[in-house]
Enzyme design. Structure first.
Site, short mmCIF file in Angstrom:
data_model
loop_
_atom_site.label_atom_id
_atom_site.label_comp_id
_atom_site.label_asym_id
_atom_site.label_seq_id
_atom_site.Cartn_x
_atom_site.Cartn_y
_atom_site.Cartn_z
N PHE A 1 -6.86 21.38 17.96
CA PHE A 1 -7.77 23.05 18.58
C PHE A 1 -7.43 24.25 19.47
O PHE A 1 -7.03 23.52 20.82
CB PHE A 1 -8.45 22.09 18.37
CG PHE A 1 -9.62 20.67 17.65
CD1 PHE A 1 -10.54 21.64 16.48
CD2 PHE A 1 -9.62 19.91 17.48
CE1 PHE A 1 -11.06 20.51 15.94
CE2 PHE A 1 -10.08 19.03 17.22
CZ PHE A 1 -11.33 19.78 15.95
N ASP A 2 -7.49 24.78 19.32
CA ASP A 2 -7.35 26.04 19.95
C ASP A 2 -8.90 25.86 20.43
O ASP A 2 -9.75 25.53 20.00
CB ASP A 2 -6.90 27.59 19.67
CG ASP A 2 -7.52 28.71 20.43
OD1 ASP A 2 -6.87 28.05 21.56
OD2 ASP A 2 -8.64 29.52 19.70
N LYS A 3 -9.34 26.18 21.52
CA LYS A 3 -10.51 26.34 22.45
C LYS A 3 -11.14 27.36 22.51
O LYS A 3 -12.52 27.21 21.63
CB LYS A 3 -10.35 25.68 23.67
CG LYS A 3 -11.29 25.83 25.06
CD LYS A 3 -11.53 25.47 26.26
CE LYS A 3 -10.79 26.58 27.27
NZ LYS A 3 -12.28 27.85 26.98
N VAL B 1 -6.12 23.73 14.36
CA VAL B 1 -7.58 24.94 13.66
C VAL B 1 -7.40 26.21 14.92
O VAL B 1 -7.98 25.56 16.01
CB VAL B 1 -8.31 23.89 14.21
CG1 VAL B 1 -8.69 24.87 13.56
CG2 VAL B 1 -8.25 22.68 13.27
#
Length: 816
Positions: free
Chosen positions: A507-509, A709
């Protein structure tokens, strides 16, 4: 070995001085790592010609549109030398027919790739210097396929091509004299002929030629479409199931068993027509998306209100949306407040409040506009009246783009589909070989030739892989339709199957796991420095930046500085992943994380300031140290809170079978650690530049399939290097729709477990269908060799085909 295609494509590399640039290396290495690409390199041209991108790839494993998307995600534009056609057509009723058409199209000189699907989609990649759209259209007509007038145009098609298409669309035959029901009516007529023939054969005084004539009629009605398919297949140089059935029915006629031959063709054609009905049902679930937008709109022009076709709307028109009406076009709200049901487009279950925008932005700034001010065609207005300024034409709206991409995706084959195609190419000739041997069984068995011939025909029926041919396409089409209904765009069977095999998710944050709207929580000036001085300096430097952290600082300053505006800054420069530098009052000001000051000249931060920053970071804050000239003014702490649904999403993903979840962020490592711990993620990697994210994804991919994502823009390189790239909040974002393999239309992370769960269920259905199809063949072949008659073999054979179709249709009702 799979056939390799070599493409030499002129390329345009924006802002790149030559082919030795690092971004060219990223392009070729990223393409080389794609499944199906054996080599990708740039050949430096001479005499002023453009450099050429040379790609060697297997068209059965990766398509040119996928290569184009990968290249564009890295900032590269391919030339228009190669045309791309994507047509909705009439005349494809079954995956076998689709495969035959694709083979015929690939035989046209200049056609690089061709794909067709039972969803009545044709995709052709062709060299404009060798062939043209008109020649391809003429070839389709020769195969009784007619492009429809509402063709979905794809990348870079000329307007005159569209005009020719519309003319071609007027003369399609909708499948026969009774339209799309023609095949079913023919099959039922054949059944009536068989039933009457059987009944009259037992009646006294009825001449024998009457039942025989009825059986001939059954042959004619049920064999019409079967013969047509068989002829097209033979013209393409291959054998298909239709050919096997014709041979078996012909063999029965040779033996004088007209009843069994007629019964065989009747059940085969009936099974086909029911399969086609099921496929149309799945296809209509997708086509229903296109019907969401209304046909007309109430528009205000010249101070009057008038009703016009949505096709006549232009960018800038103001439309009036009354309560409980569908929004006619994508746009921004100018006046009125209402709650809009966006479920038809984004899958969101709760209506979204819409409010007017203070000042309508320029077209290029629409992507940054808050969701509360944007509406999409096909969504349903609530109780208020809205006035909306149109921002996209009818053929460019989000819903039209989704329909276009989904229908194009239907022509993309999944890995399992490609495997079954290869299997059939070997299996069908093997069946014909076995039948040829069985024709001589009378020699060792000392039986009449007629008995051996009959047994061979029964084996031919039993071994026909009808269920195998429909097993995967029916499941993929149903899943794509269900995903679209749930606000998830999946670009074909490949991403759909890969999504179901994921072992890890990265995941990107910011904006993905978190709300993406950081706010200033702490302002800690150094001893002897006023808080106002620290804040005014930081705001002055950051007000020229469009970074979310900068916007948070500026917003905080507006709330707390009041009538005391910050000084003017000049020459602002962003330092990727570190911070900014600007000149305020002629003095250089640096604002950024601690790493920034370790890399630039000047005095290091005092120990007390470092300790202050580390304490904030330990509390999960992102820190921004401020230095003016050689003097440190202090540190600011910002926080971006996790999405409310994030914790639940992580738990649901684990229940679907995802073993490892990682967050990749350019934010401070301690901040990323805090988010990962709060959400229950397995690993946190912070302080990453965009290229570092690419490396991290590649490392994860060495061990298992991984999804990345992100938002589809900033994380595009990392998404392109993942097994599956997933973009969030894709509604209204052409960039996200273009770059992602899977697009979550809503800015809602909870759609991700639905997408993964649907994909895993699809894989289970495909596996079940393959076992049913191959298992029936494995049972029936020995049974027919042992003496099972053609009649029971046909019933079981067609029953298995209908069973796999019914199993696939269950996916239309999938609910996570």
């Amino acid at each position: 070995m799979a056939k390799q295609v070599q493409l030499d494509l002129p390329i345009v590399l924006p802002t790149v001085p030559d082919a030795e640039d690092a971004c060219v290396d990223r392009l070729t290495s990223s393409l080389h790592e794609q499944d199906g690409v054996s080599t990708a390199h740039v050949s430096t041209a001479t005499n002023g010609a453009p450099d050429r991108l040379c790609i060697h790839y297997d068209p059965d494993a990766i398509s040119l549109p996928q290569i184009r998307r990968r290249a564009r995600s890295l900032g590269t534009e391919l030339t228009d030398q190669y045309g791309h056609l994507s047509w909705t057509v009439d005349g494809i009723s079954h995956p076998r027919r689709a495969r035959t058409l694709a083979r015929r199209l690939r035989q046209i000189e200049g056609v690089v790739e061709a794909g067709a699907s039972a969803a009545e989609q044709i995709r052709v990649e062709y060299d404009r210097s060798s062939t043209s759209e008109d020649e391809i259209c003429a070839a389709l007509r020769s195969m009784n396929v007619r492009p429809r007038g509402d063709r979905l145009e794809a990348q870079g098609l000329a307007e005159e091509a569209g005009n020719g298409q519309r003319e071609a669309g007027h003369d399609h035959d909708h499948g026969g004299i009774f339209g799309e029901k023609t095949e079913l009516i023919f099959a039922l007529t054949a059944g009536v002929c068989v039933a009457l023939g059987v009944g009259l054969s037992f009646a006294n005084g009825v001449p024998g030629w009457i039942p025989w004539g009825l059986y001939i009629g059954a042959y004619a009605f049920s064999g019409y479409y079967t013969v047509r398919e068989a002829v097209d297949t033979l013209r393409a140089g291959e054998f298909e199931v239709d050919f096997l059935m014709i041979v078996a029915a012909g063999g029965a006629a040779v033996l004088g068993k007209w009843l069994e031959g007629a019964f065989l063709l009747f059940l085969f054609s009936l099974g086909h027509s029911l399969e086609h009905y099921a496929m149309r049902r799945a296809r209509r679930a997708i086509e229903s998306l296109a019907d969401l937008a209304p046909d007309t709109a109430l528009v205000r022009r010249n101070e009057t209100e008038q009703e016009v076709s949505v096709d006549d709307l232009t960018v800038g028109d103001v439309v009036i949306v009354k309560p409980n009406e569908r929004v006619p076009a994508d746009g921004v709200v100018l006046k009125g407040e209402s709650a809009v049901n966006q479920a038809p487009v984004t899958g969101e279950s709760v209506p979204v409040d819409k409010t007017p925008v203070e000042a309508p932005p320029a077209v290029q700034d629409l992507a940054t506009l808050d969701a509360a001010h944007r509406v999409y065609a096909g969504t349903i207005n609530g109780s208020g009246v809205l006035e909306v300024r149109v921002t996209k034409r009818a053929d460019e709206t989000t819903i039209s783009r989704v329909v276009q991409l989904v229908t194009e995706a239907e022509a993309e084959k999944s890995p399992t589909e490609r495997f079954t195609d290869r299997f059939e190419r070997v299996f069908v000739p093997a069946v014909l070989g076995l039948v040829g041997l069985l024709l001589f069984a009378w020699v060792p068995l000392d039986e009449p030739f007629a008995d051996s011939f009959y047994r061979a025909m029964a084996v031919l029926v039993a071994a026909s892989p009808c269920a195998l041919a429909i097993a995967t396409p029916s499941a993929v089409l149903s899943a794509l339709a269900r995903a679209g209904q749930g606000g998830v765009l999946v670009k074909g069977g490949g991403p759909l199957e890969h999504l179901g095999r994921l072992g890890a998710v990265a995941f990107d944050k910011t904006g993905t796991l978190t709300t993406g709207k950081p706010r200033v929580t702490d302002v800690r000036p150094c001893p002897g420095v006023r808080e106002e001085t620290l804040l005014r300096t930081a705001v002055a430097a950051e007000q020229l930046s469009d970074h979310p952290l900068a916007e948070a600082v500026v917003q905080y300053g507006e709330d707390h500085l009041g009538a005391r505006p910050p000084e003017d800054a000049t020459e602002m420069e962003g330092i990727t992943g570190r911070g900014v530098r600007a000149f305020v009052g002629g003095v250089p000001v640096h604002v950024g994380k601690q790493a920034l000051f370790d890399e630039i000249g000047g005095p290091p931060p005092p120990d007390t300031l470092r300790e202050e920053a580390e304490a904030l970071e330990a509390d999960g804050r992102t820190t921004m140290i401020v230095r003016r000239g050689g003097t440190y003014l202090g540190v600011m702490g910002l926080a971006d809170t996790p999405r409310p649904e994030a914790t639940n999403v992580v738990g649901r993903l684990r229940r679907t079978g995802i073993r490892r979840m990682v967050v990749l962020s350019g934010d401070n490592q301690r901040v990323v650690d805090a988010v990962a711990e709060q959400l229950g993620l397995d690993e946190a990697r912070g302080d990453l530049l965009p290229t570092d994210k690419v490396d991290a994804v590649r490392t994860l991919r060495q061990n298992e399939d991984v999804a990345m994502v992100g938002d589809g823009v900033n994380d595009a390189p990392a998404m392109a290097n993942a097994t599956v790239g997933i973009a969030m909040g894709a509604a209204g974002s052409d960039a996200a729709l273009e770059t992602a393999d899977v697009a979550l239309m809503a800015d809602d992370l909870s759609q991700l477990p639905f997408a993964v769960g649907l994909s895993r269920q699809t894989r289970r259905v495909i596996t079940q269908n393959l076992w049913i199809a191959l298992g029936m063949v494995a049972v029936l072949v020995p049974a027919t060799i042992a003496g099972l008659p053609i009649g029971p073999a046909v019933v079981l054979h067609e029953g298995s085909t209908l069973l796999v179709v019914g199993n696939a249709l269950r996916l239309l009702r999938y609910d996570s």
